[in-house]
Design a protein around this motif. Structure first.
Motif, PDB file in Angstrom:
ATOM      1  N   PRO A  58       0.800  -1.235   0.000  1.00  0.00           N
ATOM      2  CA  PRO A  58       0.000   0.000   0.000  1.00  0.00           C
ATOM      3  C   PRO A  58       0.827   1.276   0.000  1.00  0.00           C
ATOM      4  CG  PRO A  58      -0.058  -1.043   2.158  1.00  0.00           C
ATOM      5  CD  PRO A  58       0.599  -2.020   1.232  1.00  0.00           C
ATOM      6  N   LEU A  59       2.098   1.163   0.341  1.00  0.00           N
ATOM      7  CA  LEU A  59       2.971   2.327   0.344  1.00  0.00           C
ATOM      8  C   LEU A  59       3.483   2.668  -1.046  1.00  0.00           C
ATOM      9  CD1 LEU A  59       4.412   4.470   2.063  1.00  0.00           C
ATOM     10  CD2 LEU A  59       6.206   2.784   2.536  1.00  0.00           C
ATOM     11  N   ASN A  60       3.392   1.738  -1.966  1.00  0.00           N
ATOM     12  CA  ASN A  60       3.894   1.934  -3.331  1.00  0.00           C
ATOM     13  C   ASN A  60       2.886   1.363  -4.327  1.00  0.00           C
ATOM     14  OD1 ASN A  60       6.778   2.977  -2.946  1.00  0.00           O
ATOM     15  ND2 ASN A  60       6.757   1.174  -1.625  1.00  0.00           N
ATOM     16  N   THR A  61       1.804   2.054  -4.545  1.00  0.00           N
ATOM     17  CA  THR A  61       0.758   1.562  -5.434  1.00  0.00           C
ATOM     18  C   THR A  61       0.882   2.235  -6.794  1.00  0.00           C
ATOM     19  OG1 THR A  61      -0.730   1.177  -3.569  1.00  0.00           O
ATOM     20  CG2 THR A  61      -1.721   1.308  -5.754  1.00  0.00           C
ATOM     21  N   PRO A  62       1.167   1.461  -7.837  1.00  0.00           N
ATOM     22  CA  PRO A  62       1.364   2.066  -9.158  1.00  0.00           C
ATOM     23  C   PRO A  62       0.059   2.458  -9.821  1.00  0.00           C
ATOM     24  CG  PRO A  62       1.536  -0.301  -9.330  1.00  0.00           C
ATOM     25  CD  PRO A  62       1.370   0.005  -7.860  1.00  0.00           C
ATOM     26  N   ARG A  63       0.170   3.447 -10.685  1.00  0.00           N
ATOM     27  CA  ARG A  63      -0.978   3.868 -11.505  1.00  0.00           C
ATOM     28  C   ARG A  63      -0.578   3.846 -12.970  1.00  0.00           C
ATOM     29  NH1 ARG A  63      -3.235   9.435  -9.192  1.00  0.00           N
ATOM     30  NH2 ARG A  63      -1.031   9.922  -8.864  1.00  0.00           N
ATOM     31  N   ILE A  64      -1.587   3.928 -13.819  1.00  0.00           N
ATOM     32  CA  ILE A  64      -1.398   3.941 -15.264  1.00  0.00           C
ATOM     33  C   ILE A  64      -1.889   5.291 -15.783  1.00  0.00           C
ATOM     34  CG2 ILE A  64      -2.028   2.866 -17.452  1.00  0.00           C
ATOM     35  CD1 ILE A  64      -2.639   0.305 -15.835  1.00  0.00           C
TER      36      ILE A  64
END
Length: 346
Positions: free
Chosen positions: A281-287
């Protein structure tokens, strides 16, 4: 101050390397016209008959989830981060056609993905609180042509496509003086309001104390407009992580504390299932939302949605049973230990 500077290619690369996979929980909204307020309502309850067969619906609740990132909607894009209203509508229509159902960041991050069997979650996120995303007209309804109005219109035409999104705001959100005239509408209509820091601070370039102050100032700005609103996620300006990464999720300053469920990066690839062992949850990628061509198109939504469509077994597909986590034994992904008791391989 609430205009996002386009992240550099190195920032995107960092986001891709850090990717391991997001504000108040929103209940599904009733489908109405874009000029009619949409009240929150409960998600469709599973049928009282036998639960769906996971194999029959191709369930994979350890699969990937696209978390899409939007900025401005403009007729003449001047940045790869801009989209035209027509392109935004077309992308929503594509999501409908490919059986995606929007959920909020918090619903995703906490595993409250209560969507019908065979459907796929998608998270729609908007950075900077730009007026092209949301504004109210003279009648107090979403202004035509804004992202929220377009989303409501598409949802009204396609029952089951939830009109919810997560809106990450800075100071003076959506062109308002303090947010009091716009943020309550979002709260009352099932949208999530998230923190993007008050002044779009690059959190990697400031001290630990300054990073915490920037985050708490953003949260305070939101809660002045919507008192007691539980802000529960942060979208990192520029995708820049504090020198002490934990401070993006938990900390405090000037008598205010924060404890977030999810921290969003800038953009690169789909996020893992919140039930998977590799969910962070500390590093959630997005597009980043964009067409299949242009700068760094390989990181864009058109390319990634194509990939997920070509490899449907890789994406998150609901089994329609909220308390069960179904996945194929051949998925190549394992559930996180805290979810193992509810996980069922087939």
């Amino acid at each position: 101050m609430n205009r996002t500077a386009s992240p550099s290619k190195p920032a995107l690369a960092v986001a891709a390397l850090l990717a391991a996979g997001v504000v108040a929980c929103a209940e599904p909204a009733a489908q109405q016209s874009s000029n009619t307020p949409v009240a929150a309502s409960s998600a469709p309850a599973p049928s009282s008959s036998a639960p769906p067969d996971p194999a029959a619906v191709g369930a994979n609740e350890l699969g990937q989830v696209p978390v899409l990132m939007y900025h401005r909607l403009v007729a003449q894009p001047s940045s790869v981060y801009d989209r035209t209203p027509e392109a935004f509508r077309a992308e929503l229509e594509r999501l409908v056609a490919e059986d995606y159902v929007p959920v909020t960041t918090l619903e995703y991050a906490t595993g409250r993905i209560e969507i019908p069997a065979g459907k796929h979650p998608v998270v729609l996120t908007f950075d900077d609180g730009d007026p092209t995303q949301f504004a109210l007209d003279a009648s107090g309804q979403p202004a035509p042509g804004t992202a929220v109005a377009i989303l409501l219109d598409v949802a009204a035409k396609h029952p089951g496509f939830r009109p919810v999104a997560s809106m990450y705001v800075n100071a003076a959100p959506f062109g308002s003086a303090d947010g009091s005239g716009v943020l309550p509408w979002l709260r009352d209509h099932g949208f999530e309001i998230g923190n993007h820091t008050q002044y779009h601070t690059n959190l990697s370039s400031v001290s630990a104390e300054e990073a915490q102050r920037a985050i708490t100032e953003g949260q305070r700005e939101i809660q002045r407009a919507v008192p007691d609103y539980p802000v529960k996620s942060l979208a990192l300006p520029f995708g820049a992580i504090p020198r002490d990464p934990v401070l993006a999720m938990r900390g405090g300053a000037d008598g205010m504390s924060y404890d977030y469920a999810c921290v969003l990066l800038v953009g690169s690839n789909p996020a893992p299932s919140p039930f998977a062992a590799d969910f962070d949850p500390l590093n959630t990628p997005r597009i980043r939302s964009q067409d299949a061509t242009g700068e760094d198109a390989a990181f864009g939504s058109a390319v990634w949605l194509d990939k997920l469509a070509a490899n449907p077994a890789q994406r998150y597909t609901s089994d329609g049973v909220p308390d069960r986590i179904s996945y194929p034994s051949t998925a190549g992904v394992v559930p996180a230990p805290q979810h193992a008791a509810r996980a069922v391989a087939y």
